[in-house]
Enzyme design. Sequence first.
Site, PDB file in Angstrom:
ATOM      1  N   ARG A  51      27.476  55.403 -22.794  1.00 16.26           N
ATOM      2  CA  ARG A  51      26.552  56.464 -23.218  1.00 16.26           C
ATOM      3  C   ARG A  51      26.733  57.739 -22.405  1.00 16.26           C
ATOM      4  O   ARG A  51      26.477  58.831 -22.893  1.00 16.26           O
ATOM      5  CB  ARG A  51      25.104  55.970 -23.086  1.00 16.26           C
ATOM      6  CG  ARG A  51      24.714  55.061 -24.241  1.00 16.26           C
ATOM      7  CD  ARG A  51      23.292  54.592 -24.113  1.00 16.26           C
ATOM      8  NE  ARG A  51      23.222  53.568 -23.089  1.00 16.26           N
ATOM      9  CZ  ARG A  51      22.725  52.338 -23.287  1.00 16.26           C
ATOM     10  NH1 ARG A  51      22.231  52.006 -24.443  1.00 16.26           N
ATOM     11  NH2 ARG A  51      22.704  51.463 -22.319  1.00 16.26           N
ATOM     12  N   LYS A 152      30.243  36.207 -18.787  1.00 24.07           N
ATOM     13  CA  LYS A 152      28.881  35.696 -18.748  1.00 24.07           C
ATOM     14  C   LYS A 152      27.891  36.829 -18.448  1.00 24.07           C
ATOM     15  O   LYS A 152      28.326  37.836 -17.908  1.00 24.07           O
ATOM     16  CB  LYS A 152      28.766  34.607 -17.684  1.00 24.07           C
ATOM     17  CG  LYS A 152      29.237  35.069 -16.313  1.00 24.07           C
ATOM     18  CD  LYS A 152      28.330  34.626 -15.229  1.00 24.07           C
ATOM     19  CE  LYS A 152      28.114  35.692 -14.238  1.00 24.07           C
ATOM     20  NZ  LYS A 152      29.253  36.106 -13.467  1.00 24.07           N
ATOM     21  N   LYS A 186      41.788  34.314 -10.377  1.00 26.61           N
ATOM     22  CA  LYS A 186      42.176  34.427  -8.954  1.00 26.61           C
ATOM     23  C   LYS A 186      43.398  33.547  -8.730  1.00 26.61           C
ATOM     24  O   LYS A 186      43.434  32.404  -9.180  1.00 26.61           O
ATOM     25  CB  LYS A 186      41.037  33.928  -8.055  1.00 26.61           C
ATOM     26  CG  LYS A 186      39.839  34.868  -8.003  1.00 26.61           C
ATOM     27  CD  LYS A 186      38.778  34.263  -7.103  1.00 26.61           C
ATOM     28  CE  LYS A 186      37.475  35.046  -7.152  1.00 26.61           C
ATOM     29  NZ  LYS A 186      37.515  36.335  -6.483  1.00 26.61           N
ATOM     30  N   GLU A 220      28.421  35.987   0.091  1.00 26.74           N
ATOM     31  CA  GLU A 220      28.696  37.409  -0.171  1.00 26.74           C
ATOM     32  C   GLU A 220      27.861  38.298   0.737  1.00 26.74           C
ATOM     33  O   GLU A 220      26.725  37.951   1.079  1.00 26.74           O
ATOM     34  CB  GLU A 220      28.359  37.745  -1.622  1.00 26.74           C
ATOM     35  CG  GLU A 220      29.217  37.021  -2.625  1.00 26.74           C
ATOM     36  CD  GLU A 220      29.024  37.586  -4.013  1.00 26.74           C
ATOM     37  OE1 GLU A 220      29.582  38.656  -4.300  1.00 26.74           O
ATOM     38  OE2 GLU A 220      28.298  36.968  -4.796  1.00 26.74           O
ATOM     39  N   ASP A 239      24.279  32.994 -12.276  1.00 20.66           N
ATOM     40  CA  ASP A 239      25.267  34.045 -12.003  1.00 20.66           C
ATOM     41  C   ASP A 239      26.537  33.474 -11.381  1.00 20.66           C
ATOM     42  O   ASP A 239      27.639  33.880 -11.718  1.00 20.66           O
ATOM     43  CB  ASP A 239      24.640  35.074 -11.046  1.00 20.66           C
ATOM     44  CG  ASP A 239      25.557  36.265 -10.805  1.00 20.66           C
ATOM     45  OD1 ASP A 239      26.171  36.739 -11.763  1.00 20.66           O
ATOM     46  OD2 ASP A 239      25.655  36.708  -9.638  1.00 20.66           O
ATOM     47  N   HIS A 244      31.256  30.283 -12.272  1.00 21.59           N
ATOM     48  CA  HIS A 244      32.449  30.228 -11.438  1.00 21.59           C
ATOM     49  C   HIS A 244      32.621  28.928 -10.644  1.00 21.59           C
ATOM     50  O   HIS A 244      33.689  28.344 -10.611  1.00 21.59           O
ATOM     51  CB  HIS A 244      32.429  31.369 -10.423  1.00 21.59           C
ATOM     52  CG  HIS A 244      32.189  32.703 -11.042  1.00 21.59           C
ATOM     53  ND1 HIS A 244      32.774  33.100 -12.207  1.00 21.59           N
ATOM     54  CD2 HIS A 244      31.425  33.748 -10.641  1.00 21.59           C
ATOM     55  CE1 HIS A 244      32.393  34.323 -12.502  1.00 21.59           C
ATOM     56  NE2 HIS A 244      31.567  34.739 -11.567  1.00 21.59           N
ATOM     57  N   LYS A 331      23.754  36.016  -1.709  1.00 23.46           N
ATOM     58  CA  LYS A 331      24.017  37.448  -1.551  1.00 23.46           C
ATOM     59  C   LYS A 331      23.465  37.908  -0.203  1.00 23.46           C
ATOM     60  O   LYS A 331      22.576  37.264   0.356  1.00 23.46           O
ATOM     61  CB  LYS A 331      23.286  38.220  -2.656  1.00 23.46           C
ATOM     62  CG  LYS A 331      23.623  37.715  -4.055  1.00 23.46           C
ATOM     63  CD  LYS A 331      24.486  38.692  -4.761  1.00 23.46           C
ATOM     64  CE  LYS A 331      24.995  38.161  -6.061  1.00 23.46           C
ATOM     65  NZ  LYS A 331      26.367  38.496  -6.311  1.00 23.46           N
ATOM     66  N   LYS A 336      31.587  37.925   3.880  1.00 21.07           N
ATOM     67  CA  LYS A 336      32.044  37.456   2.564  1.00 21.07           C
ATOM     68  C   LYS A 336      33.130  36.422   2.795  1.00 21.07           C
ATOM     69  O   LYS A 336      34.141  36.698   3.433  1.00 21.07           O
ATOM     70  CB  LYS A 336      32.569  38.627   1.722  1.00 21.07           C
ATOM     71  CG  LYS A 336      33.039  38.170   0.328  1.00 21.07           C
ATOM     72  CD  LYS A 336      33.095  39.310  -0.673  1.00 21.07           C
ATOM     73  CE  LYS A 336      33.873  38.930  -1.933  1.00 21.07           C
ATOM     74  NZ  LYS A 336      33.130  38.308  -2.999  1.00 21.07           N
TER      75      LYS A 336
HETATM   76  C1  BG6 Z   1      30.363  37.939 -10.581  1.00 18.92           C
HETATM   77  C2  BG6 Z   1      28.911  37.809 -10.275  1.00 18.92           C
HETATM   78  O1  BG6 Z   1      30.672  37.218 -11.740  1.00 18.92           O
HETATM   79  O2  BG6 Z   1      31.118  37.444  -9.486  1.00 18.92           O
HETATM   80  C3  BG6 Z   1      28.601  38.627  -9.035  1.00 18.92           C
HETATM   81  O3  BG6 Z   1      28.144  38.291 -11.382  1.00 18.92           O
HETATM   82  C4  BG6 Z   1      29.458  38.199  -7.893  1.00 18.92           C
HETATM   83  O4  BG6 Z   1      27.233  38.513  -8.694  1.00 18.92           O
HETATM   84  C5  BG6 Z   1      30.934  38.186  -8.290  1.00 18.92           C
HETATM   85  O5  BG6 Z   1      29.273  39.123  -6.835  1.00 18.92           O
HETATM   86  C6  BG6 Z   1      31.760  37.548  -7.199  1.00 18.92           C
HETATM   87  O6  BG6 Z   1      33.108  37.656  -7.529  1.00 18.92           O
HETATM   88  P1  BG6 Z   1      34.218  37.888  -6.405  1.00 18.92           P
HETATM   89  O7  BG6 Z   1      35.498  37.875  -7.164  1.00 18.92           O
HETATM   90  O8  BG6 Z   1      33.883  39.218  -5.785  1.00 18.92           O
HETATM   91  O9  BG6 Z   1      34.079  36.784  -5.438  1.00 18.92           O
END
Ligand code: BG6
Length: 380
Positions: A51, A152, A186, A220, A239, A244, A331, A336
């Site tokens: 937008r 997702k 990955k 993270e 999430d 994942h 989070k 990380k």
């Molecule tokens: C995303 C999630 O799918 O994956 C995020 O929605 C998350 O919340 C991210 O931070 C993590 O992915 P990566 O590749 O940074 O580890």
Amino acid sequence: MLTKKIIKENLNFILFGASGDLAQLKLFPSLYELVWQKRMPAHYIIFGFARTQWTHAEFRDHVEKSVRTHLDHVDDDLLSELLAHVYYVSGSYDDGKSYEQLAAEIHRYQPDPSAKTLAYYAIPPTLFQSVTQQLGGMRTQFSGPFHIMIEKPFGQDRESASDLFQFILNYFDHDEVFLLDHYLGKSSVKSILPLRYYNSVLNFLLQGKEIANIQISALETLGVEERIGFFDQVGIVKDMIQSHLFQVLALLTMSMPVDEAVKNIRREKGNILAALRPDQRPGSLVLGQYKGYRDQPGVPPDSNTPTFAALRCYLDLLDWYRVPIYIRTGKRLSHKHTYVTIEFKKSIFQENTRAQPNRLVLELFPSEKFKSTWSINMEN
Ligand code: BG6
């Protein structure tokens, strides 16, 4: 060794949600990587759609900034090459006229009328249906293959996911729809099956009987920030875990399919996911929320959405049913780090000693590697 696939057919890549967070954090850097790896076809164009009112030049500045911010080594010539293929249309997601303009612009810049079109949904799920419906109308103007790519969250539960899929099938065939999990891209995750194929010792050990436990951790430092509207509805479990981290678990524990055919991989993965059993005992699920989460703009002051989860589950399969699987993710943590630890049962030489059990660690971030720690009892 994993081979890099070159995209052979000329490509129209449409990115819905081009002004958003996902595009900026992940997708523009990934497009640059594809150019750097020389995997793009002879004629490709990348159309951002959102937008925000931007010109092509303003959008290119945005793409450039994202690539330079998120990648360490950027080659100026390659970046210019990418930017020369980038265009932008601003419009409304449910307005047919915006899509007419988009189609006209694609035809203007793409010399190959039968190029493949790939539409990527980097948009909130509330827009999935209108975009699909509009694309269903627009695709008639394209003679080449046409695919949509959705990450997702795909529905909130099984029923809504199934309803959404049925809706999409009104406009696209099953094999024109790609449901995506970026973890599967990955290289360390992609290496799990080949590693098991080619290393029969490791594969033998990964059959459950020798394993004391599996721990999958995705820690993270980032908070939720701009994605709060999405995240507060979804929470960390949907999430990160059911998407994942369950994929990683399935790749590690599934029976090896006889070949790489999608249907065989899907069947074996499905067996694992169907056998997953959450531990119902108290203390098997811990949820948390980082300090300051509720103070962020857009978060209801009483939000209980978890940003941290740790759980224990099991697989109801003969070889695995006594092996606890620990999954933890959160989070705004101190660092990380994404990794899987497979802890083996102590060997007879280690039993009754203080020796640490043998472990195999699969690192996904920051480095992508496997390492093992073997411990010998030196006491005697
Ligand atoms: C995303 C999630 O799918 O994956 C995020 O929605 C998350 O919340 C991210 O931070 C993590 O992915 P990566 O590749 O940074 O580890």
